[in-house]
Design an enzyme around this catalytic site. Structure first.
Site, PDB file in Angstrom:
ATOM      1  N   ARG A 122      -3.436 -10.097   5.339  1.00 43.83           N
ATOM      2  CA  ARG A 122      -3.884 -10.111   3.941  1.00 43.83           C
ATOM      3  C   ARG A 122      -2.759  -9.579   3.059  1.00 43.83           C
ATOM      4  NH1 ARG A 122      -6.630  -6.617   0.353  1.00 43.83           N
ATOM      5  NH2 ARG A 122      -8.193  -7.681  -0.974  1.00 43.83           N
ATOM      6  N   LYS A 182       0.814  -1.222   0.000  1.00 41.48           N
ATOM      7  CA  LYS A 182       0.000   0.000   0.000  1.00 41.48           C
ATOM      8  C   LYS A 182       0.847   1.270   0.000  1.00 41.48           C
ATOM      9  CE  LYS A 182      -4.355  -1.807   1.736  1.00 41.48           C
ATOM     10  NZ  LYS A 182      -5.415  -1.773   2.760  1.00 41.48           N
TER      11      LYS A 182
END
Length: 282
Positions: A260, A226
């Site tokens: 995740r 991210k």
């Protein structure tokens, strides 16, 4: 005990000496921030599932609609066409647990009908019909916090107290779920890294993830590749492995039950080392 109840109980508060479950990301969309289009065809997606299983994945998380900043909404028909045939194929061929990343009630309903093990909702069942669909099932559901919507969530995120505000959001959503007939034991919480948070807020959340443990529910952490990593390190999406692994380790140390990730093999290895080392610390 049903399969769904067994899965839910296995995701209890993480113990650092027992490795968190690794959830592998499978985006079957053309516009996801990290791997848009890479697994958009059926055969490529199925091959990626096989690879992740070989790499030690515990859960496959299928997403048919990108939730990156600035993403546009996908129609219900398109999302169903992307997700359901793949789900059916995976359940027919493999024994791996499958999560469906969606915010649409119709997609949730069809996914549950065809064997989905978890529903992963970035809007925490706030869309019309979602609570009712989950109330009719026994499938665990992940409630994620997001401030705003994907198209605008990163424009000006603001909190009085990022930890306190998100915790209050969870308390309210848990109550709503229970009132709708969804047992508390089926809920998983995700603070939503990158979903309406500044760089500083993301790292505050990561450093204090354990503060959500007093809600008594499993925690999911999703930081893989991210912008919170890219912006801090000045790294492109394909150069964020080291940062992703570091945040995965920190999340595991902060009581995360599910990590995740895009890079399954490397994450599984890192968590095994952490777990082995932790056995000799006490």
């Amino acid at each position: 005990m049903t399969q769904d109840e067994s899965l839910s109980s296995s995701l209890g508060k993480a113990n650092i000496t027992s490795r968190p479950q690794v959830m592998g990301i499978l985006n079957v969309t053309p516009d996801s921030f990290s791997d848009g289009g890479k697994f958009a065809t059926f055969d490529k997606a199925l091959a990626q599932v096989e690879q992740m299983i070989s790499d030690g994945v515990d859960i496959i998380d299928i997403g048919g609609e990108s939730t990156r900043p600035g993403a546009v909404e996908v129609s219900e028909e398109d999302e169903l066409a992307r997700v359901i045939p793949l789900l059916k194929a995976i359940k027919a061929k493999f024994t791996v647990k499958v999560s469906i990343d969606t915010s649409k009630a119709a997609v949730m309903s069809q996914a549950i009908t065809h064997g989905a093990d978890i529903i992963n909702d970035v809007r925490a069942l706030q869309n019309e019909g979602c609570l009712a669909v989950l109330a009719k099932s026994k499938v665990p559901v992940c409630l994620m916090h997001m401030q705003g919507l994907p198209r605008s969530m990163q424009e000006n995120p603001h909190y009085d107290d990022v930890i306190g505000d998100i915790k209050q959001f969870f308390i309210e959503r848990i109550k709503v779920c229970e009132q709708a007939g969804i047992n508390r034991e089926r809920l998983i919480l995700d603070p939503g890294f990158g979903f309406g948070k500044t760089l500083k807020q993301n790292y505050q959340l990561l450093a204090q993830l354990h503060q959500f443990s007093d809600l008594g529910l499993p925690l999911l952490s999703g930081t893989s590749r991210k912008s919170m990593i890219g912006d801090l390190l000045s790294r492109n999406v394909d150069e964020r492995l080291a940062g992703s692994l570091t945040t995965a380790i920190i999340a595991a140390q902060q009581n995360a039950s599910i990590i995740r990730v895009h890079d399954v093999k490397e994450t599984v290895d890192a968590l095994k080392v952490l777990s082995m080392t932790a056995k000799y610390q006490y």
